[in-house]
Design a protein around this motif. Structure first.
Motif: not given
Length: 206
Positions: A1-7, A37-47, A49-54
């Motif tokens: 998953m790629r980050i499209d934008r951050i607001e 270290g999130l930024y626009k255009g960064m690829d997020l592997p599924p695992e 994303v799960v860690e980030l949500q937790a």
């Protein structure tokens, strides 16, 4: 998953919105933004994303608890109860309450003292104050030290009787009625009887 934008969220000051390509949305806090270290255009592997949500869920829980504790004094048990009502698990609520305690934002011993002084000033006895300490989730091992801050029971009883009688003498009917009222306020008969004797009243324990 790629980050499209951050607001930043327009509705919650501490929330950050991470929009992913494809329409998915992650709701995090500034802490996760920096930690991962999130930024626009960064690829997020599924695992990730799960860690980030937790991590975001844990941060929001801490922020919720901090708002609770800053608004009024609470015991650790009260914080845990309120967090579980908001959907936290028992373990999450306990860990968050422990975190608040480590910061000094929750202090059961200090809170017990505040409760005792408040109800003591209102003329309540130890029995009634114990009920309040229990209701508010203060650990029993803290009760005795806190209850030492109560004024002497005879003093509180004399003040209560003087306020009710307003200078007139006490009748036997008064003594029975006021003794029952004092027991409801948390005083025991052994504390009440000597003061009634000062008013010339001798009644049997009810």
């Amino acid at each position: 998953m790629r980050i499209d934008r951050i607001e930043k969220s327009k509705h919650k000051q501490e929330r950050v919105l991470v929009f992913l390509e494809g329409g998915d949305l992650l709701r995090i806090t500034g802490a996760e933004l920096l930690r991962f270290g999130l930024y626009k255009g960064m690829d997020l592997p599924p695992e990730l994303v799960v860690e980030l949500q937790a991590a975001a869920q844990k941060s929001e829980l801490k922020q919720t608890a901090a708002r609770m504790a800053s608004g009024q004094m609470l015991s650790k048990k009260e914080v845990q109860r309120r967090l579980t009502k908001k959907g936290a698990t028992e373990q999450e609520a306990e860990e968050t309450a422990d975190w608040l305690e480590s910061l000094g934002a929750v202090d059961d011993a200090g809170y017990a003292g505040v409760i005792v002084r408040h109800y003591g000033a209102m003329g309540y006895g130890a029995g009634r104050v114990r009920q309040e300490l229990h209701r508010r989730g203060v650990p029993k091992e803290l009760w005795d030290a806190a209850l030492e801050q109560l004024p002497p029971p005879e003093e509180a009883i004399r003040k209560f009787l003087a306020g009710k009688l307003r200078g007139r003498g006490m009748t036997p009917e008064d003594s029975r009625r006021l003794a029952a009222a004092l027991q409801r306020r948390g005083f025991v008969w052994q504390e009440i009887r000597p003061v009634l004797n000062e008013w010339g009243q001798e009644i049997e324990e009810t």
